[in-house]
Scaffold this motif. Structure first.
Motif, PDB file in Angstrom:
ATOM      1  N   TYR A  11      10.338  -8.544  14.455  1.00  0.00           N
ATOM      2  CA  TYR A  11      10.054  -7.106  14.379  1.00  0.00           C
ATOM      3  C   TYR A  11      11.053  -6.241  15.148  1.00  0.00           C
ATOM      4  CZ  TYR A  11       5.548  -8.944  12.869  1.00  0.00           C
ATOM      5  OH  TYR A  11       4.555  -9.625  12.212  1.00  0.00           O
ATOM      6  N   GLY A  12      12.063  -6.820  15.764  1.00  0.00           N
ATOM      7  CA  GLY A  12      13.039  -6.033  16.486  1.00  0.00           C
ATOM      8  C   GLY A  12      12.476  -5.474  17.782  1.00  0.00           C
ATOM      9  N   LEU A  13      12.951  -4.274  18.147  1.00  0.00           N
ATOM     10  CA  LEU A  13      12.488  -3.643  19.385  1.00  0.00           C
ATOM     11  C   LEU A  13      11.000  -3.339  19.345  1.00  0.00           C
ATOM     12  CD1 LEU A  13      15.404  -1.151  20.228  1.00  0.00           C
ATOM     13  CD2 LEU A  13      14.895  -3.361  21.300  1.00  0.00           C
ATOM     14  N   PHE A  14      10.468  -3.078  18.148  1.00  0.00           N
ATOM     15  CA  PHE A  14       9.028  -2.840  18.023  1.00  0.00           C
ATOM     16  C   PHE A  14       8.244  -4.084  18.451  1.00  0.00           C
ATOM     17  CE2 PHE A  14       5.125  -3.091  15.483  1.00  0.00           C
ATOM     18  CZ  PHE A  14       4.491  -1.934  15.907  1.00  0.00           C
ATOM     19  N   GLY A  15       8.689  -5.256  18.036  1.00  0.00           N
ATOM     20  CA  GLY A  15       8.023  -6.495  18.449  1.00  0.00           C
ATOM     21  C   GLY A  15       8.132  -6.735  19.937  1.00  0.00           C
ATOM     22  N   ILE A  16       9.304  -6.440  20.538  1.00  0.00           N
ATOM     23  CA  ILE A  16       9.457  -6.592  21.983  1.00  0.00           C
ATOM     24  C   ILE A  16       8.516  -5.657  22.722  1.00  0.00           C
ATOM     25  CG2 ILE A  16      11.056  -6.344  23.910  1.00  0.00           C
ATOM     26  CD1 ILE A  16      13.305  -7.205  22.075  1.00  0.00           C
ATOM     27  N   GLY A  17       8.401  -4.410  22.232  1.00  0.00           N
ATOM     28  CA  GLY A  17       7.494  -3.454  22.876  1.00  0.00           C
ATOM     29  C   GLY A  17       6.047  -3.920  22.822  1.00  0.00           C
ATOM     30  N   ILE A  18       5.625  -4.421  21.643  1.00  0.00           N
ATOM     31  CA  ILE A  18       4.255  -4.937  21.535  1.00  0.00           C
ATOM     32  C   ILE A  18       4.046  -6.119  22.471  1.00  0.00           C
ATOM     33  CG2 ILE A  18       2.605  -6.038  19.989  1.00  0.00           C
ATOM     34  CD1 ILE A  18       2.911  -3.063  19.514  1.00  0.00           C
ATOM     35  N   GLY A  19       5.037  -6.993  22.542  1.00  0.00           N
ATOM     36  CA  GLY A  19       4.927  -8.149  23.431  1.00  0.00           C
ATOM     37  C   GLY A  19       4.824  -7.751  24.893  1.00  0.00           C
ATOM     38  N   VAL A  20       5.606  -6.747  25.307  1.00  0.00           N
ATOM     39  CA  VAL A  20       5.541  -6.273  26.697  1.00  0.00           C
ATOM     40  C   VAL A  20       4.168  -5.682  26.997  1.00  0.00           C
ATOM     41  CG1 VAL A  20       6.458  -4.566  28.313  1.00  0.00           C
ATOM     42  CG2 VAL A  20       8.018  -5.923  26.911  1.00  0.00           C
ATOM     43  N   ILE A  21       3.620  -4.912  26.048  1.00  0.00           N
ATOM     44  CA  ILE A  21       2.297  -4.311  26.255  1.00  0.00           C
ATOM     45  C   ILE A  21       1.227  -5.398  26.399  1.00  0.00           C
ATOM     46  CG2 ILE A  21       0.502  -2.902  25.165  1.00  0.00           C
ATOM     47  CD1 ILE A  21       2.734  -1.227  23.923  1.00  0.00           C
ATOM     48  N   VAL A  22       1.293  -6.409  25.522  1.00  0.00           N
ATOM     49  CA  VAL A  22       0.308  -7.499  25.595  1.00  0.00           C
ATOM     50  C   VAL A  22       0.452  -8.260  26.911  1.00  0.00           C
ATOM     51  CG1 VAL A  22      -0.398  -9.684  24.550  1.00  0.00           C
ATOM     52  CG2 VAL A  22       0.127  -7.710  23.104  1.00  0.00           C
ATOM     53  N   LEU A  23       1.696  -8.516  27.332  1.00  0.00           N
ATOM     54  CA  LEU A  23       1.917  -9.262  28.573  1.00  0.00           C
ATOM     55  C   LEU A  23       1.427  -8.474  29.789  1.00  0.00           C
ATOM     56  CD1 LEU A  23       3.100 -11.753  29.954  1.00  0.00           C
ATOM     57  CD2 LEU A  23       5.312 -10.565  30.039  1.00  0.00           C
ATOM     58  N   VAL A  24       1.690  -7.178  29.821  1.00  0.00           N
ATOM     59  CA  VAL A  24       1.234  -6.352  30.951  1.00  0.00           C
ATOM     60  C   VAL A  24      -0.290  -6.279  30.977  1.00  0.00           C
ATOM     61  CG1 VAL A  24       1.239  -4.032  31.924  1.00  0.00           C
ATOM     62  CG2 VAL A  24       3.364  -5.028  31.074  1.00  0.00           C
ATOM     63  N   ALA A  25      -0.902  -6.112  29.792  1.00  0.00           N
ATOM     64  CA  ALA A  25      -2.366  -6.068  29.736  1.00  0.00           C
ATOM     65  C   ALA A  25      -2.967  -7.398  30.195  1.00  0.00           C
ATOM     66  CB  ALA A  25      -2.825  -5.731  28.322  1.00  0.00           C
ATOM     67  N   HIS A  26      -2.361  -8.508  29.766  1.00  0.00           N
ATOM     68  CA  HIS A  26      -2.857  -9.814  30.198  1.00  0.00           C
ATOM     69  C   HIS A  26      -2.704  -9.987  31.708  1.00  0.00           C
ATOM     70  CE1 HIS A  26      -3.372 -14.148  30.510  1.00  0.00           C
ATOM     71  NE2 HIS A  26      -2.176 -14.223  31.071  1.00  0.00           N
ATOM     72  N   THR A  27      -1.570  -9.558  32.251  1.00  0.00           N
ATOM     73  CA  THR A  27      -1.342  -9.689  33.692  1.00  0.00           C
ATOM     74  C   THR A  27      -2.310  -8.826  34.487  1.00  0.00           C
ATOM     75  OG1 THR A  27       0.999 -10.055  33.172  1.00  0.00           O
ATOM     76  CG2 THR A  27       0.428  -9.656  35.478  1.00  0.00           C
ATOM     77  N   CYS A  28      -2.623  -7.628  33.961  1.00  0.00           N
ATOM     78  CA  CYS A  28      -3.576  -6.758  34.642  1.00  0.00           C
ATOM     79  C   CYS A  28      -4.981  -7.352  34.649  1.00  0.00           C
ATOM     80  CB  CYS A  28      -3.611  -5.382  33.974  1.00  0.00           C
ATOM     81  SG  CYS A  28      -2.131  -4.383  34.249  1.00  0.00           S
ATOM     82  N   SER A  29      -5.299  -8.188  33.683  1.00  0.00           N
ATOM     83  CA  SER A  29      -6.641  -8.770  33.612  1.00  0.00           C
ATOM     84  C   SER A  29      -6.817  -9.970  34.530  1.00  0.00           C
ATOM     85  CB  SER A  29      -6.947  -9.199  32.171  1.00  0.00           C
ATOM     86  OG  SER A  29      -6.101 -10.281  31.774  1.00  0.00           O
ATOM     87  N   LEU A  30      -5.732 -10.477  35.089  1.00  0.00           N
ATOM     88  CA  LEU A  30      -5.815 -11.672  35.919  1.00  0.00           C
ATOM     89  C   LEU A  30      -6.369 -11.348  37.295  1.00  0.00           C
ATOM     90  CD1 LEU A  30      -2.444 -13.499  35.108  1.00  0.00           C
ATOM     91  CD2 LEU A  30      -4.714 -13.978  34.184  1.00  0.00           C
TER      92      LEU A  30
END
Length: 545
Positions: A453-472
């Motif tokens: 997905y290009g930069l759009f996929g990287i952005g989605i991945g960063v959002i998911v990773l940050v949300a997952h890290t915040c839930s820990l």
């Protein structure tokens, strides 16, 4: 059964019981018959050749038959010979005013008057006897008594204290933990000389009986956190406990995460600093890497040397580590996204150069990147697993030869080799190995998103990773603290480190008791000292008059 004695091990509450098939009775306690006890010990341990047994008679006036049992390699033979056997064999001088002790008082007399050992424990149950024996202590059995004496005469070959391997330092101390629990706790005692430094020990593992220690500072530690740690450790019911990594997997808050939720170190000064902040440390006998909990994400980018250098230099170094972390995580994926989907964001001269390099490359950019990343990961793993001199040569020569050969053969482009090499070098700046491994794993995830997905996929991945890290959570403490939630006071030692006089408070979420690091903290800092000096200057008072 062929033999008259058979061993029956029951896993109920870690009790070891022995069955006499002739009389069909269960023996839980020691017998008064010395030969019976010796036979039971030999059979329970399978007549192992490293179990040493010495039978002799006590000195006058007792002349009782005595046996000492120890494990060769775990007990100190010199201590055992000089302070146990020699003392028991000597003739005892009983004064006229003191009667010869009876058989019931013989154990107490031996313990208090004969054995010149710092720690002696009376044992009446078989499971405790084997626990002390296999822990390196010497067992003393007296004929006619159903009580054994466990003498602390541990010894054997132990690794000496050496310099840290994975956490080197330029200005800090050069000692590191070993595999001995007693040695490790003594390294902390030598740094924190307070009676409030408490240590709780227990055994985990029905078969291994691994000794662990829970160390904390009373009055600073959060009592709720301490109780939670105790409860989680008590719930571990396993046969084997290999080390701190096994405990980490059993008591972690969440298993489905790439991030490490417990901090591991080999430096005593790091453990001492975390104890003074209110954290809890778990030592495991046989492991030189204790666990520090709770842990936060920013903690894995801090080093012991940060507190031995000037705060300006420390801020710059931490910025480099965070930047290197971002390069390691997103470097190859950004290169793939720009080259595959967003060529318009690349300057024209650079785009023409990259296109010329890829003219003879037969693979898509994602295949090229995965091939190079996988090759570098193989070289890295080979360098770690092989002997150190050979491993370094394999890593360096292999990377140079394979990179140059791959470019010459037209399999990959020169730019891809530069990107992958820069990513590998940047990963070495992350101080702690657990965070490095997590970043290396996540890098492949972002590379696939970038190719899809290009930069759009990287952005989605960063959002998911940050949300997952915040839930820990790490034992109830938010993993991204003090960024989420934002705690302004704790930001003084996060991305930057302010001067030490201004860090007079302990982390708020971790410490719930004594939060002040120093008394009179309002007078700390150069500004306060200048004001105080000006107020005490008599010349300033004269000028004002």
């Amino acid at each position: 059964m062929n033999s008259s004695w058979s061993k029956l091990i029951k896993k109920n509450k870690k009790k070891v019981e022995y069955v006499d098939t002739e009389i069909n009775s269960i023996t839980k306690e020691l017998s008064t018959d010395l030969d019976f006890n010796i036979k039971n010990v030999k059979q329970a341990l399978g007549n192992s050749s490293d179990v040493n047994l010495r039978e002799f008679r006590m000195g006058k006036p007792f002349l009782k038959k005595v046996a000492t049992i120890y494990i060769n390699g775990l007990a100190d033979k010199q201590i055992m010979g000089s302070f146990i056997i020699e003392r028991l064999m000597d003739d005892q001088n009983i004064t006229e005013n003191k009667e010869t002790p009876s058989l019931t008082d013989l154990n107490l007399f031996v313990k208090e008057h004969l054995l010149a050992i710092t720690h002696v424990v009376e044992v009446t149950e078989w499971n405790k006897l084997f626990l002390y024996l296999l822990s390196g202590q010497t067992i003393v059995l007296i004929d006619g008594s159903n009580q054994a004496l466990a003498c602390a005469a541990q010894g054997g070959e132990l690794r000496s204290i050496t310099e840290p391997v994975s956490e080197p330092s330029v200005r800090g101390p050069r000692d590191s933990f070993t595999e001995s629990l007693i040695t490790n706790t003594s390294l902390i005692r030598s740094r924190i000389k307070t009676p409030d430094l408490w240590l709780e020990t227990r055994e985990i593992g029905n078969i291994t009986q691994t000794e662990i220690g829970i160390m904390y500072i009373n009055g600073i530690v959060n009592n709720k956190l301490l109780q939670e740690v105790r409860e989680r450790l008590d719930k571990i019911k396993v046969d084997e406990m290999y080390g701190s990594s096994t405990i980490e997997e059993w008591i972690s808050d969440k298993m489905a995460t790439p991030w490490p939720t417990m901090f591991v170190t080999e430096r005593p000064d790091v453990v001492a600093g975390n104890l003074l902040e209110g954290r809890i440390v778990i030592f495991v006998n046989g492991t030189p890497n204790p666990l520090i909990l709770p842990a936060t994400w920013i903690q894995f980018f801090q080093t012991a040397e940060d507190y031995y250098l000037r705060w300006t230099i420390v801020g710059f170094l931490r910025f480099i580590r965070i930047l290197s972390f971002m390069i390691t995580l997103l470097g190859p994926s950004l290169f793939i996204a720009f080259l595959s989907f967003h060529q318009e964001l690349i300057p024209t001269p650079l785009l023409i150069n990259l296109a010329a390099q890829r003219q003879n490359v037969p693979f898509p950019v994602i295949i090229e990147a995965l091939l190079m990343e996988f090759t570098f990961e193989v070289l890295r793993e080979a360098g770690v697993r092989m002997p150190r001199p050979v491993g370094q040569a394999v890593s360096i020569v292999g990377a140079l030869v394979l990179g140059d050969a791959a470019v010459s053969a037209g399999i990959v482009s020169s730019a891809m080799v530069i990107v992958v090499a820069a990513t590998a070098i940047a990963s070495f700046t992350i101080p702690h190995y657990a965070m490095t491994d997590a970043t290396r794993l996540l890098r492949f995830f972002f590379m696939i998103l970038a190719a899809t997905y290009g930069l759009f996929g990287i952005g989605i991945g960063v959002i998911v990773l940050v949300a997952h890290t915040c839930s820990l959570r790490s034992f109830g403490i938010p993993y991204l603290a003090p960024f989420s939630p934002i705690i302004l006071a704790d930001l003084k030692d996060s991305l930057i480190r302010v001067p030490l006089p201004f860090m007079s408070k302990r982390p708020r979420l971790i410490n719930k008791g004594n939060s002040n690091r120093a008394e009179g903290s309002s007078d700390l800092g150069p500004t306060k000292r200048k004001e105080k000096k000006a107020n005490n200057n008599p010349k300033s008072d004269a000028n004002e008059t």
